[in-house]
Scaffold this active site. Structure first.
Site, PDB file in Angstrom:
ATOM      1  N   THR A  59      47.983  45.349  39.825  1.00 37.92           N
ATOM      2  CA  THR A  59      46.862  45.367  40.766  1.00 37.92           C
ATOM      3  C   THR A  59      46.849  44.042  41.508  1.00 37.92           C
ATOM      4  OG1 THR A  59      45.173  44.354  39.346  1.00 37.92           O
ATOM      5  CG2 THR A  59      45.595  46.714  39.035  1.00 37.92           C
ATOM      6  N   CYS A  60      45.856  43.846  42.380  1.00 34.80           N
ATOM      7  CA  CYS A  60      45.804  42.588  43.124  1.00 34.80           C
ATOM      8  C   CYS A  60      45.504  41.401  42.213  1.00 34.80           C
ATOM      9  CB  CYS A  60      44.777  42.677  44.249  1.00 34.80           C
ATOM     10  SG  CYS A  60      43.105  43.054  43.678  1.00 34.80           S
ATOM     11  N   ASN A  61      44.960  41.664  41.032  1.00 39.06           N
ATOM     12  CA  ASN A  61      44.589  40.566  40.135  1.00 39.06           C
ATOM     13  C   ASN A  61      45.379  40.512  38.843  1.00 39.06           C
ATOM     14  OD1 ASN A  61      42.546  39.244  41.631  1.00 39.06           O
ATOM     15  ND2 ASN A  61      41.134  40.915  41.182  1.00 39.06           N
ATOM     16  N   HIS A 103      42.765  44.237  24.622  1.00 35.69           N
ATOM     17  CA  HIS A 103      42.899  43.812  26.021  1.00 35.69           C
ATOM     18  C   HIS A 103      42.868  45.011  26.965  1.00 35.69           C
ATOM     19  CE1 HIS A 103      44.219  41.402  29.441  1.00 35.69           C
ATOM     20  NE2 HIS A 103      45.063  42.381  29.717  1.00 35.69           N
ATOM     21  N   GLN A 140      36.910  50.196  40.211  1.00 36.67           N
ATOM     22  CA  GLN A 140      38.237  50.631  40.639  1.00 36.67           C
ATOM     23  C   GLN A 140      39.289  50.536  39.536  1.00 36.67           C
ATOM     24  OE1 GLN A 140      36.408  48.621  42.769  1.00 36.67           O
ATOM     25  NE2 GLN A 140      35.900  50.327  44.130  1.00 36.67           N
ATOM     26  N   GLN A 163      42.989  52.539  38.493  1.00 32.26           N
ATOM     27  CA  GLN A 163      44.281  51.859  38.591  1.00 32.26           C
ATOM     28  C   GLN A 163      45.051  51.946  37.276  1.00 32.26           C
ATOM     29  OE1 GLN A 163      42.523  48.128  39.855  1.00 32.26           O
ATOM     30  NE2 GLN A 163      43.227  48.408  41.957  1.00 32.26           N
ATOM     31  N   ALA A 201      40.503  35.842  57.823  1.00 28.59           N
ATOM     32  CA  ALA A 201      41.590  36.236  56.925  1.00 28.59           C
ATOM     33  C   ALA A 201      41.594  35.392  55.651  1.00 28.59           C
ATOM     34  CB  ALA A 201      42.939  36.107  57.642  1.00 28.59           C
ATOM     35  N   GLU A 244      39.763  34.175  51.760  1.00 22.68           N
ATOM     36  CA  GLU A 244      39.581  34.886  50.498  1.00 22.68           C
ATOM     37  C   GLU A 244      38.427  35.883  50.566  1.00 22.68           C
ATOM     38  OE1 GLU A 244      38.789  33.948  45.741  1.00 22.68           O
ATOM     39  OE2 GLU A 244      38.984  32.308  47.176  1.00 22.68           O
TER      40      GLU A 244
END
Length: 449
Positions: free
Chosen positions: A49-51, A99, A116, A120, A190, A192
Site C-alpha cells: 500500500t502507500c504506507n 501484526h 480502506q 487492501q 502537490a 503531503e
C-alpha cells in the site's frame, strides 16, 4: 514450517524509501513469482500500500527466510541492502499474527481506524491465492484476519468519524454530495496534505482527479500516483467551472482563488454545488467566496475541530479493539499449533493401533473359541482402551502454550514411542489427510470449541 514476516511501513521508513519499495511499480504478481521460487518458502503473500510493503511467508527456517527476503527486497527494488536494512522489521509466529490482525483492524494505520486497509489486505491475499501461492496456513491466517477486521469494526467505534484533516474533508464532501463516484475533483498543490487528500479521493472512486501545481513536474507525478490528470497552472481558474470538489493546499503567501473567480465559475453551473476545501496556511481561497450560494467552503480550522472531536471518540475504542485482537491471536495460534501437531498425533495413534492389532493377532488362537459377539466385544474394548490412553497426550499436544513447547512435546513422543517422524515414514496416509482436513475448521467454529 514457520510463519514469518518482513516489511517496511510508515512506522519504520520515510516516504521517499517507501516509494522506492512500492511493489505496484513492477507488479505484485512479478514479486510473487520470484518469491515462490525461493528455496524453503512454501506460501507467500505480498501486501503493498502507500504506507507499507510487507511479505508474509510460511517457511522452513525463519532466520534464513529473513535474510533471503531482505536480499530479495533489495534486489527487486534496486535499493542497496545496507540502505534498506535499518528500516526493515521482521517477525515470526504470534507476532506476525498479531501484526496482520492489527493491520486488518486499522490499528496499525497512519490514520487509526481508516477503512480502506481491510480491502487492501483482501486484495493482496486474492492476488496471491488466485496464482496458487498460498496454502492451508496463509489461507487460514488471512481469512481469520478478515474476520478480525470486521469484528473490530462491528464491536467498537474505531472506524467512526474522520481523524485526519484530509479524510475529514472527504467525509464532509460525502455529506454534501452523497456518492462521489460521478464527480470531478481538482487538487491544487502537490505537497503531503494535497497527496493525502487526493489519495482519499481516489479511494472514493471519483470520476476524475485533476492536479495542478506551480511546478508542472510535481503535478504530473502526483497525478500519476492517483490515476489523475495534470492541469496546467494557468488553467486552474478555468477548471473551477467543471469541477465539483476543489482541494487547495499550496502554502502560498496570498489568496490564489478570489470571490470573483468563484462567482464567475458558478455562472455556467446552474446551481450545481461547488465544494471547496482550503487546507492551506495561509489560506488559498478568499473567505468571502464561501458567501456565494451553493458554494461550500471549509478551511483547516473547520476540519481540525471535526478531527479533534473524532480523535477523542476513537481513542476510547482503541483499548477495546486491542483486546479483541489479542483474543483472536490466541485463537489462531491454538489452531496453528494444533495443525503442527497433526503428524505426531496421527503417528502416535498409528503406532498404538499397530500394537493393538499385533496383540490381537498373537491372541487369535485363544480368541477363536469365543462366540462372535464376545470377539467383537474384545475388539471394541481394546479399541476404546487405546482411545482413552491417547486422549490426554493428544489434547495436551494440541494445547501446547507455544511453538517451542509443541515441538519439544512432539519430539519427546516421537522418541519415546519410536514414531519415526522425520525419517522415511508414510506421512500422507488417509488418516493423516483426514486429520489435516479436520483441522481446517472456520474461525468461529474454532472459537466455539
Amino acid at each position: 514450517m514457520h510463519l514469518s514476516l518482513l516489511g517496511v511501513s510508515h512506522h519504520s521508513a520515510p516516504v521517499d524509501l517507501r516509494e522506492r519499495v512500492d511493489f505496484s511499480r513492477r507488479g505484485v504478481p512479478a514479486a510473487l513469482a520470484v518469491l515462490a521460487d525461493t528455496p524453503g518458502t512454501a506460501e507467500v503473500v505480498v501486501l503493498s500500500t502507500c504506507n507499507r510493503a510487507e511479505i508474509y511467508t510460511m517457511c522452513e527456517d525463519a532466520g534464513r527466510a529473513r535474510d533471503g527476503l531482505a536480499r530479495f527486497m533489495s534486489e527487486f527494488h534496486n535499493v542497496p541492502e545496507p540502505e534498506l536494512a535499518a528500516h526493515l522489521y521482521t517477525m515470526t509466529g504470534a507476532a506476525v499474527t498479531r501484526h496482520l490482525f492489527r493491520v486488518a483492524a486499522g490499528l496499525d494505520s497512519l490514520v487509526v481506524g481508516e477503512p480502506q486497509i481491510l480491502g487492501q489486505v483482501k486484495e493482496a491475499y486474492a492476488v496471491a491465492s488466485d496464482r496458487g501461492h498460498t496454502g492451508a496456513s496463509l489461507n487460514r491466517l488471512f481469512h481469520w484476519a478478515f474476520s478480525v477486521g470486521k469484528r473490530v469494526r462491528a464491536e467498537t467505534g474505531l472506524g467512526e468519524g474522520a481523524v485526519s484533516v484530509s479524510y475529514a474533508a472527504i467525509a464532509l464532501a460525502r455529506k454534501i454530495f452523497g456518492r462521489l463516484d460521478r464527480l470531478r475533483a481538482l487538487v491544487v498543490g502537490a505537497g503531503e496534505m494535497a497527496e493525502l487528500t487526493a489519495t482519499h479521493l481516489r479511494a472514493q472512486d471519483v470520476s476524475h482527479i485533476g492536479v495542478t501545481n506551480r511546478t508542472a513536474s510535481r503535478a504530473a507525478a502526483l497525478a500519476a500516483r492517483v490515476q489523475g490528470t495534470a492541469v496546467p497552472w494557468e488553467a486552474m481558474i478555468d477548471e473551477l467551472a467543471t469541477t465539483d470538489i476543489v482541494v487547495t493546499a499550496t502554502g502560498s503567501a496570498s489568496c490564489m482563488v478570489t470571490r470573483a473567480h468563484v462567482a464567475e465559475a458558478m455562472k455556467p453551473r446552474r446551481d450545481r454545488p461547488l465544494f471547496m476545501i482550503d487546507i492551506g496556511v495561509p489560506r488559498d481561497v478568499e473567505p468571502a467566496a464561501g458567501d456565494i450560494e451553493q458554494v461550500f467552503l471549509y478551511n483547516i480550522d473547520d476540519l481540525q475541530a471535526i478531527v479533534r472531536e473524532n480523535q477523542a471518540r476513537r481513542q476510547a475504542q482503541v483499548d477495546r479493539a486491542e483486546l479483541l485482537v489479542e483474543e483472536e491471536v490466541d485463537g489462531f495460534m491454538r489452531w496453528l499449533r494444533s495443525r503442527g501437531s497433526v503428524p505426531t498425533v496421527v503417528a502416535l495413534r498409528r503406532r498404538f493401533e499397530e500394537i493393538r492389532q499385533a496383540e490381537l493377532a498373537r491372541l487369535a488362537p485363544k480368541l477363536a473359541s469365543m462366540p462372535p459377539d464376545a470377539r467383537a466385544r474384545v475388539e471394541e474394548v481394546t479399541r476404546l482402551l487405546v482411545e482413552r490412553l491417547l486422549s490426554t497426550p493428544t489434547e495436551r499436544l494440541k494445547a501446547a502454550p507455544d511453538e517451542d513447547a509443541a515441538a519439544t512435546d512432539a519430539d519427546t513422543l516421537s522418541r519415546l514411542f519410536e514414531l519415526g517422524l522425520g525419517e522415511d515414514s508414510d506421512d500422507d496416509t488417509p488418516a493423516l489427510r483426514e486429520a489435516r482436513l479436520g483441522s481446517l475448521a472456520s474461525p468461529s467454529a474454532a472459537r466455539n470449541r
